[in-house]
Design a protein around this motif. Structure first.
Motif, PDB file in Angstrom:
ATOM      1  N   HIS A 157      47.836  49.280  29.292  1.00  0.00           N
ATOM      2  CA  HIS A 157      48.961  48.508  28.785  1.00  0.00           C
ATOM      3  C   HIS A 157      48.434  47.429  27.847  1.00  0.00           C
ATOM      4  O   HIS A 157      47.429  46.777  28.151  1.00  0.00           O
ATOM      5  CB  HIS A 157      49.722  47.849  29.944  1.00  0.00           C
ATOM      6  CG  HIS A 157      50.531  48.816  30.749  1.00  0.00           C
ATOM      7  ND1 HIS A 157      51.643  48.445  31.470  1.00  0.00           N
ATOM      8  CD2 HIS A 157      50.382  50.144  30.971  1.00  0.00           C
ATOM      9  CE1 HIS A 157      52.155  49.495  32.081  1.00  0.00           C
ATOM     10  NE2 HIS A 157      51.409  50.534  31.800  1.00  0.00           N
ATOM     11  N   PRO A 158      49.083  47.204  26.715  1.00  0.00           N
ATOM     12  CA  PRO A 158      48.598  46.176  25.788  1.00  0.00           C
ATOM     13  C   PRO A 158      48.740  44.761  26.340  1.00  0.00           C
ATOM     14  O   PRO A 158      48.034  43.849  25.919  1.00  0.00           O
ATOM     15  CB  PRO A 158      49.480  46.368  24.549  1.00  0.00           C
ATOM     16  CG  PRO A 158      50.704  47.041  25.057  1.00  0.00           C
ATOM     17  CD  PRO A 158      50.253  47.920  26.189  1.00  0.00           C
ATOM     18  N   MET A 159      49.642  44.592  27.298  1.00  0.00           N
ATOM     19  CA  MET A 159      49.907  43.283  27.892  1.00  0.00           C
ATOM     20  C   MET A 159      50.206  43.477  29.373  1.00  0.00           C
ATOM     21  O   MET A 159      50.905  44.423  29.750  1.00  0.00           O
ATOM     22  CB  MET A 159      51.108  42.634  27.185  1.00  0.00           C
ATOM     23  CG  MET A 159      51.462  41.235  27.645  1.00  0.00           C
ATOM     24  SD  MET A 159      52.988  40.638  26.830  1.00  0.00           S
ATOM     25  CE  MET A 159      52.481  40.585  25.110  1.00  0.00           C
TER      26      MET A 159
ATOM     27  N   THR B 120      45.015  42.194  34.580  1.00  0.00           N
ATOM     28  CA  THR B 120      43.782  42.878  34.168  1.00  0.00           C
ATOM     29  C   THR B 120      43.785  44.329  34.624  1.00  0.00           C
ATOM     30  O   THR B 120      43.398  45.239  33.867  1.00  0.00           O
ATOM     31  CB  THR B 120      42.547  42.154  34.731  1.00  0.00           C
ATOM     32  OG1 THR B 120      42.495  40.823  34.182  1.00  0.00           O
ATOM     33  CG2 THR B 120      41.258  42.884  34.364  1.00  0.00           C
ATOM     34  N   VAL B 121      44.228  44.566  35.858  1.00  0.00           N
ATOM     35  CA  VAL B 121      44.306  45.938  36.381  1.00  0.00           C
ATOM     36  C   VAL B 121      45.196  46.805  35.489  1.00  0.00           C
ATOM     37  O   VAL B 121      44.849  47.937  35.129  1.00  0.00           O
ATOM     38  CB  VAL B 121      44.833  45.940  37.832  1.00  0.00           C
ATOM     39  CG1 VAL B 121      45.224  47.352  38.266  1.00  0.00           C
ATOM     40  CG2 VAL B 121      43.781  45.381  38.785  1.00  0.00           C
ATOM     41  N   MET B 122      46.354  46.265  35.113  1.00  0.00           N
ATOM     42  CA  MET B 122      47.303  47.057  34.326  1.00  0.00           C
ATOM     43  C   MET B 122      46.839  47.237  32.877  1.00  0.00           C
ATOM     44  O   MET B 122      47.093  48.278  32.264  1.00  0.00           O
ATOM     45  CB  MET B 122      48.689  46.415  34.370  1.00  0.00           C
ATOM     46  CG  MET B 122      49.301  46.379  35.767  1.00  0.00           C
ATOM     47  SD  MET B 122      49.368  48.014  36.561  1.00  0.00           S
ATOM     48  CE  MET B 122      50.589  48.814  35.548  1.00  0.00           C
ATOM     49  N   LYS B 123      46.145  46.251  32.335  1.00  0.00           N
ATOM     50  CA  LYS B 123      45.640  46.383  30.963  1.00  0.00           C
ATOM     51  C   LYS B 123      44.471  47.360  30.886  1.00  0.00           C
ATOM     52  O   LYS B 123      44.450  48.265  30.043  1.00  0.00           O
ATOM     53  CB  LYS B 123      45.223  45.019  30.418  1.00  0.00           C
ATOM     54  CG  LYS B 123      46.395  44.119  30.032  1.00  0.00           C
ATOM     55  CD  LYS B 123      45.944  42.887  29.273  1.00  0.00           C
ATOM     56  CE  LYS B 123      45.142  41.944  30.145  1.00  0.00           C
ATOM     57  NZ  LYS B 123      44.770  40.705  29.410  1.00  0.00           N
ATOM     58  N   LEU B 124      43.496  47.192  31.780  1.00  0.00           N
ATOM     59  CA  LEU B 124      42.293  48.016  31.714  1.00  0.00           C
ATOM     60  C   LEU B 124      42.430  49.338  32.465  1.00  0.00           C
ATOM     61  O   LEU B 124      41.795  50.328  32.110  1.00  0.00           O
ATOM     62  CB  LEU B 124      41.095  47.240  32.267  1.00  0.00           C
ATOM     63  CG  LEU B 124      40.764  45.913  31.561  1.00  0.00           C
ATOM     64  CD1 LEU B 124      39.485  45.321  32.141  1.00  0.00           C
ATOM     65  CD2 LEU B 124      40.628  46.111  30.058  1.00  0.00           C
TER      66      LEU B 124
END
Length: 283
Positions: free
Chosen positions: A224-226, A216-220
């Motif tokens: 990042h799309p994934m 979640t941290v990396m997506k939001l």
């Protein structure tokens, strides 16, 4: 040189995807695998993906039929004798790849270019298994092949300008974007991506956060799309481990040390989506 007849060795997810994009781009394609079951599965997956594209109105029924008519199954490397271009997408293991290239060199026509879809192994070493190192090149497609636009084109030490130019032109014919990369461990994509995934695994290993929260941290937070752990499961944790080992061995730098948790999951058979369990569980 003109490239029309193409052979793809390995009917797994990557090989089947590569064969599909070549067939759709107007090339005559042999999809080769020694394992008849894998070959049949690969051919059926291509047909299924093309049918789905028709349903989504991305291609017509006629375009689907034309692509399938250009595609044929092969279970022997001897069939490379009629190919202008051969690309392998077999297991990411140097000994296996060198054996395949040695056999191909003996049967493929003298003009044929031999390529590897390796994601991290040195093209120069692979080319040394042949008597035509000037005609050996890396062509690293991204997964899923029919969707992803990038192809890393890797020149070995002896790869000729003519070979590179032919492959660059062919990549454009596939409606892909070619990027020239020098022959270093991991090239560009995996040299940058895999340490990020490895660091995400370290944050799980050290109890910093849960896999869900890390993703979640990396997506939001970084758009990042994934998330990296979802992506690792999709790639295959065994593949991630192997690439980290190639980077660690190739550069001799401790920053590429594979996380112990990654090793533990692989030893347990938790390889990600393909095994039903990795950092997440799958049906």
């Amino acid at each position: 040189m003109t490239i029309q007849n193409v052979m793809v060795i390995g009917a797994g997810q990557m090989g089947a995807g590569i064969a599909q994009v070549f067939a759709q781009a107007g090339f005559d394609v042999l999809l080769n695998d020694m394992n008849e079951e894998a070959l049949d599965k690969g051919m059926k997956n291509i047909e299924k993906l093309l049918a789905r594209s028709v349903e989504k109105e991305r291609i017509t029924e006629e375009e689907k039929s034309t692509a399938l008519n250009r595609l044929h199954a092969s279970s022997t490397l001897e069939d490379a004798s009629s190919s202008d271009f051969v690309i392998e997408a077999v297991v990411e293991n140097m000994d296996v790849k060198r054996q395949v290239f040695g056999e191909l060199d003996a049967v493929a026509p003298k003009h044929a270019i031999l390529a590897s879809n390796t994601s991290s192994l040195p093209i120069t070493e692979i080319a040394a298994a042949t008597n035509r190192p000037n005609q050996v090149i890396g062509m690293h497609f991204m997964n899923p092949v029919p969707v992803m636009k990038l192809v890393e084109i890797i020149r070995g030490l002896q790869t000729s300008d003519e070979t590179y130019q032919a492959i660059e032109k062919m990549t454009n014919q596939l409606s892909k974007t070619p990027v020239e990369v020098k022959d270093f461990p991991g090239f560009v994509s995996n040299r940058v991506l895999m340490p990020m995934i490895n660091e995400a695994i370290f944050t799980v290993y050290e109890g910093v956060a849960s896999p869900e929260d890390i993703d979640t941290v990396m997506k939001l937070g970084t758009n990042h799309p994934m998330g990296p752990l979802t992506l690792a499961d999709f790639i295959g944790l065994d593949t991630c481990l192997y690439i980290m080992e190639v980077l660690h061995d190739g550069f001799g730098d401790s920053k590429y040390r594979p996380c112990p948790l990654l090793r533990k999951y692989v030893h347990a058979g938790w390889l990600g989506k393909k095994s039903g369990r990795g950092f997440y569980q799958y049906e």
